[in-house]
Design a protein around this motif. Structure first.
Motif, short mmCIF file in Angstrom:
data_model
loop_
_atom_site.label_atom_id
_atom_site.label_comp_id
_atom_site.label_asym_id
_atom_site.label_seq_id
_atom_site.Cartn_x
_atom_site.Cartn_y
_atom_site.Cartn_z
N CYS A 28 0.96 -1.20 -0.11
CA CYS A 28 -0.10 0.05 0.11
C CYS A 28 0.84 1.13 0.13
N ARG A 31 -0.73 4.76 2.87
CA ARG A 31 -0.29 4.78 4.16
C ARG A 31 -0.89 5.93 4.96
N CYS A 32 -2.22 5.71 5.25
CA CYS A 32 -2.96 6.56 5.99
C CYS A 32 -2.45 6.63 7.43
N CYS A 35 -3.55 4.22 10.11
CA CYS A 35 -3.62 2.56 9.54
C CYS A 35 -2.99 1.81 10.61
N TRP A 41 1.69 -2.99 4.22
CA TRP A 41 2.29 -1.90 3.45
C TRP A 41 3.29 -2.34 2.47
N GLY A 72 -3.71 -3.49 2.69
CA GLY A 72 -3.17 -3.14 1.50
C GLY A 72 -3.95 -2.15 0.57
N PHE A 129 -8.58 5.51 5.09
CA PHE A 129 -9.06 5.53 6.50
C PHE A 129 -8.49 6.73 7.33
N GLN A 205 -8.91 0.65 7.23
CA GLN A 205 -9.93 0.94 6.36
C GLN A 205 -10.43 -0.44 5.80
S1 SF4 Z 1 -5.71 1.91 5.92
FE1 SF4 Z 1 -5.76 0.77 4.07
S2 SF4 Z 1 -5.26 2.39 2.44
FE2 SF4 Z 1 -5.05 3.21 4.43
S3 SF4 Z 1 -2.68 3.01 4.78
FE3 SF4 Z 1 -3.92 1.24 5.65
S4 SF4 Z 1 -3.87 -0.44 4.11
FE4 SF4 Z 1 -3.38 1.48 2.92
#
Ligand code: SF4
Length: 215
Positions: A28, A31-32, A35, A41, A72, A129, A205
């Motif tokens: 991913c 990287r919210c 998270c 990631w 991810g 998220f 998320q």
């Molecule tokens: S919540 Fe989902 S989109 Fe946001 S960093 Fe985590 S894995 Fe990635």
């Protein structure tokens, strides 16, 4: 064609409408902040699988109405996932996809496979998220900024019913004592559950996936 995956669950009832196969992809770039599943990631983590092998597994599962892709970040592997999604739909099953990217970005960006994955998705949940915006009203999503996009008619009837569908968790206990959890719940429930199994479980998320070992 290959996909790097974090986890595959053949059948779950808490990651979208009805019973579904569920695929957490690995990697991913979004990287919210907030998270709590950074193990998804790293683009070099997880395991590499052939799309054809995954498809064969999905179409052989009895009693599911579709597949859910989350992570991810599914759109970070859009070409391979679009091929899988199209084949899943061709088999008569539905596709639900989560993304940390917003829908307008997904629609407008000229990125390989993005339009194809959107075209093969019946129900999209988009947006990152945001831990400061927990969603206690709608199922399957982590924060209130995330939106449901009914990209086909398949689940449009759910648009007015989302508030009445509860979040739920599934807990699986393996023979070696490992506890696997997926689904979505309030922070209070997650805290209680985390305490009960000895380690705080973390929310992402589009559902959360966590593993802890009893002991
Ligand atoms: S919540 Fe989902 S989109 Fe946001 S960093 Fe985590 S894995 Fe990635």
């Amino acid at each position: 064609m290959q996909l790097r995956i974090h986890r595959f669950l053949p059948k779950t009832s808490v990651e979208g409408p009805g019973a579904r196969a569920c695929l957490w992809v690995q990697g991913c770039l979004i990287r919210c902040h907030g998270c709590f599943n950074p193990s998804t990631w790293r683009a070099s983590g997880g395991q590499v699988v052939q799309v054809g092998d995954l498809l064969n597994r999905v179409v052989r599962i009895s009693g599911i109405e579709g597949a859910t892709f989350l992570g991810g970040e599914p759109f970070d592997q859009a070409p391979a996932l679009a091929a899988l999604a199209q084949s899943v739909q061709d088999a008569g099953l539905s596709v639900m996809t989560f993304s940390g990217y917003e829908y307008e970005v997904l629609r407008r960006a000229d990125r390989a496979g993005w339009k194809d994955l959107l075209a093969a998705t019946d129900l999209l949940v988009d947006g990152p998220f945001v831990s400061s915006l927990p969603d206690h009203q709608r199922p399957w999503v982590g924060s209130t900024n995330q939106q449901f996009r009914f990209l086909s008619s398949r689940y449009r009837h759910l648009a007015d019913e989302l508030g009445s569908i509860p979040d739920r968790l599934e807990v699986r206990l393996r023979r070696d004592g490992t506890v696997l959890i997926n689904g979505m719940a309030s922070s209070a429930v997650l805290d209680d559950l985390g305490s009960a199994i000895g380690r705080r479980q973390r929310q992402t998320q589009g559902g959360f996936v966590a593993a802890s070992t009893l002991g």
